[in-house]
Design an enzyme around this catalytic site. Structure first.
Site, PDB file in Angstrom:
ATOM      1  N   ASP A 102       0.979  -1.099  -0.251  1.00  5.16           N
ATOM      2  CA  ASP A 102       0.125  -0.182  -0.126  1.00  5.16           C
ATOM      3  C   ASP A 102       0.789   1.523  -0.412  1.00  5.16           C
ATOM      4  O   ASP A 102       0.026   2.601   0.065  1.00  5.16           O
ATOM      5  CB  ASP A 102      -1.030  -0.191   1.202  1.00  5.16           C
ATOM      6  CG  ASP A 102      -0.554  -0.272   2.059  1.00  5.16           C
ATOM      7  OD1 ASP A 102       0.643   0.447   2.864  1.00  5.16           O
ATOM      8  OD2 ASP A 102      -0.756  -0.274   3.120  1.00  5.16           O
ATOM      9  N   SER A 103       2.247   1.718   0.068  1.00  2.00           N
ATOM     10  CA  SER A 103       3.248   2.027  -0.131  1.00  2.00           C
ATOM     11  C   SER A 103       3.081   2.881  -1.744  1.00  2.00           C
ATOM     12  O   SER A 103       2.982   3.888  -1.541  1.00  2.00           O
ATOM     13  CB  SER A 103       4.397   1.961   0.025  1.00  2.00           C
ATOM     14  OG  SER A 103       4.516   0.098  -0.433  1.00  2.00           O
ATOM     15  N   ASP A 106      -0.828  -6.171   0.692  1.00  2.00           N
ATOM     16  CA  ASP A 106      -1.206  -5.936   1.281  1.00  2.00           C
ATOM     17  C   ASP A 106      -3.000  -5.681   1.656  1.00  2.00           C
ATOM     18  O   ASP A 106      -2.958  -5.682   0.249  1.00  2.00           O
ATOM     19  CB  ASP A 106      -0.784  -3.979   1.005  1.00  2.00           C
ATOM     20  CG  ASP A 106       0.778  -4.270   2.362  1.00  2.00           C
ATOM     21  OD1 ASP A 106       1.482  -4.780   2.767  1.00  2.00           O
ATOM     22  OD2 ASP A 106       1.415  -2.983   2.287  1.00  2.00           O
ATOM     23  N   LYS A 139      -0.532  -9.653   3.342  1.00  2.00           N
ATOM     24  CA  LYS A 139       0.083  -9.472   4.797  1.00  2.00           C
ATOM     25  C   LYS A 139      -0.367  -7.738   5.414  1.00  2.00           C
ATOM     26  O   LYS A 139      -1.818  -6.913   4.558  1.00  2.00           O
ATOM     27  CB  LYS A 139       1.164  -7.699   4.184  1.00  2.00           C
ATOM     28  CG  LYS A 139       1.913  -7.330   5.271  1.00  2.00           C
ATOM     29  CD  LYS A 139       3.456  -6.762   5.005  1.00  2.00           C
ATOM     30  CE  LYS A 139       3.424  -5.838   4.451  1.00  2.00           C
ATOM     31  NZ  LYS A 139       2.688  -4.652   4.624  1.00  2.00           N
ATOM     32  N   GLU A 151      -1.051  -5.089   8.693  1.00  2.00           N
ATOM     33  CA  GLU A 151      -0.633  -4.470   9.887  1.00  2.00           C
ATOM     34  C   GLU A 151      -1.414  -4.510  11.768  1.00  2.00           C
ATOM     35  O   GLU A 151      -2.869  -5.154  11.549  1.00  2.00           O
ATOM     36  CB  GLU A 151      -0.697  -3.810  10.071  1.00  2.00           C
ATOM     37  CG  GLU A 151       0.181  -2.689   8.394  1.00  2.00           C
ATOM     38  CD  GLU A 151       0.150  -1.458   7.881  1.00  2.00           C
ATOM     39  OE1 GLU A 151      -0.742  -0.186   8.965  1.00  2.00           O
ATOM     40  OE2 GLU A 151       0.915  -1.017   6.571  1.00  2.00           O
ATOM     41  N   GLU A 184       9.268  -3.118  10.961  1.00  3.22           N
ATOM     42  CA  GLU A 184       9.382  -2.064  10.912  1.00  3.22           C
ATOM     43  C   GLU A 184       9.467  -0.824  11.765  1.00  3.22           C
ATOM     44  O   GLU A 184       9.718  -0.979  12.666  1.00  3.22           O
ATOM     45  CB  GLU A 184       8.720  -1.179   9.515  1.00  3.22           C
ATOM     46  CG  GLU A 184       9.004  -0.024   9.227  1.00  3.22           C
ATOM     47  CD  GLU A 184       7.746   0.453   8.340  1.00  3.22           C
ATOM     48  OE1 GLU A 184       7.819   1.192   7.229  1.00  3.22           O
ATOM     49  OE2 GLU A 184       6.236  -0.260   7.382  1.00  3.22           O
TER      50      GLU A 184
END
Length: 259
Positions: A44-45, A83, A112, A114, A181
């Site tokens: 999602d970067s 993501d 992935k 978070e 991270e």
């Protein structure tokens, strides 16, 4: 590196370091795969480095699904990770499964998500339903407003203990990879040694089982916010901008096209 996650477990046991890079389209995915990158992340970067947003929060599931589909066309050997974007999995494990299913069907080998303790149940739920999961802890960009910015995590004894506990809980819940991270290097090393799942670090020092960087940072294309832990292997922005300027000059001077 094989798409088979068992090969990742073996790499951890053998001490073989793994490489991961983001990609958002077919050409770069194909190049990363041909270069021998072990894993490609449709992150999602893309909201920041492709769409120009200040954070990742505006990225939709439909966007990740689209980019996963086109990236998958260029990937033959590397593990493809996608993501789960903000708002696509937090409501319930069932919501997470529905979102993850779309990404798996688009070509992802693993998804992935978070978060910390609140997401352990979701990881277990997905793992029990044939969806491989990477748990992302530490500086989790989707929590940027809660953190008050992109701030390093785990700096206090309490914070470090919480991240260690989260990593262990995620591994026990079935997470196949744990991504860390912007946390202190000694903490990342300790987590890597304490859990059986392979670990990937970004701004977490050399003690993890592998490393991930954003494509635009590696190629020197990110002209906005570049994390201090990133490393550019090419001055891509300067080279590409010069190529465009040379093209414009040739058009104006009628050097291109030729008869």
């Amino acid at each position: 590196m094989s798409k088979n996650l068992g090969a990742w477990d073996k790499a951890k046991r053998d001490g073989r370091k793994m490489s991961m890079i983001t990609a958002y389209d077919y050409p770069f995915a194909r190049m990363a795969d041909a270069a021998g990158i072990d894993a490609i992340l449709v992150g999602d970067s893309l909201g920041m480095v492709v769409a120009g947003d200040a954070d990742t929060l505006r990225v939709s599931l439909e966007q990740i699904e689209y980019h996963t589909r086109i990236v998958a066309k260029g990937v033959q050997k590397a593990l493809l990770m996608s993501d789960l974007p903000f708002g696509s999995y937090e409501q319930s494990p069932a919501q997470a499964l529905a979102s993850a299913t779309r990404l798996i069907k688009a070509g992802a080998d693993i998804v992935k998500l978070e978060g910390g303790e609140a997401m352990v149940e979701t990881v277990a739920y997905l793992s029990a339903r044939a969806v491989p999961v990477c748990a992302h802890i530490g500086l989790t960009p989707q929590y940027v407003r809660q953190f008050g910015g992109f701030k390093r995590q785990g700096k206090t004894p309490e914070g470090a203990a919480r991240l260690l506990q989260d990593a262990i809980a995620f591994a026990e819940a079935g997470a196949r990879i744990v991504l860390m991270e912007a946390i202190p290097s000694p903490l990342a090393t300790e987590i890597t040694q304490r859990i059986a799942a392979p670990t990937i670090g970004i701004g977490a020092g050399p003690g993890t089982d592998g490393q991930v960087l954003v494509l635009h940072d590696v190629l020197g294309l990110n002209q906005d916010h570049v994390p201090a832990f990133a490393k550019a292997y090419l001055d891509g922005a300067k080279l590409i901008q010069q190529a465009m300027a040379d093209y414009a000059d040739d058009v104006r001077s009628v050097k291109f096209p030729t008869s």
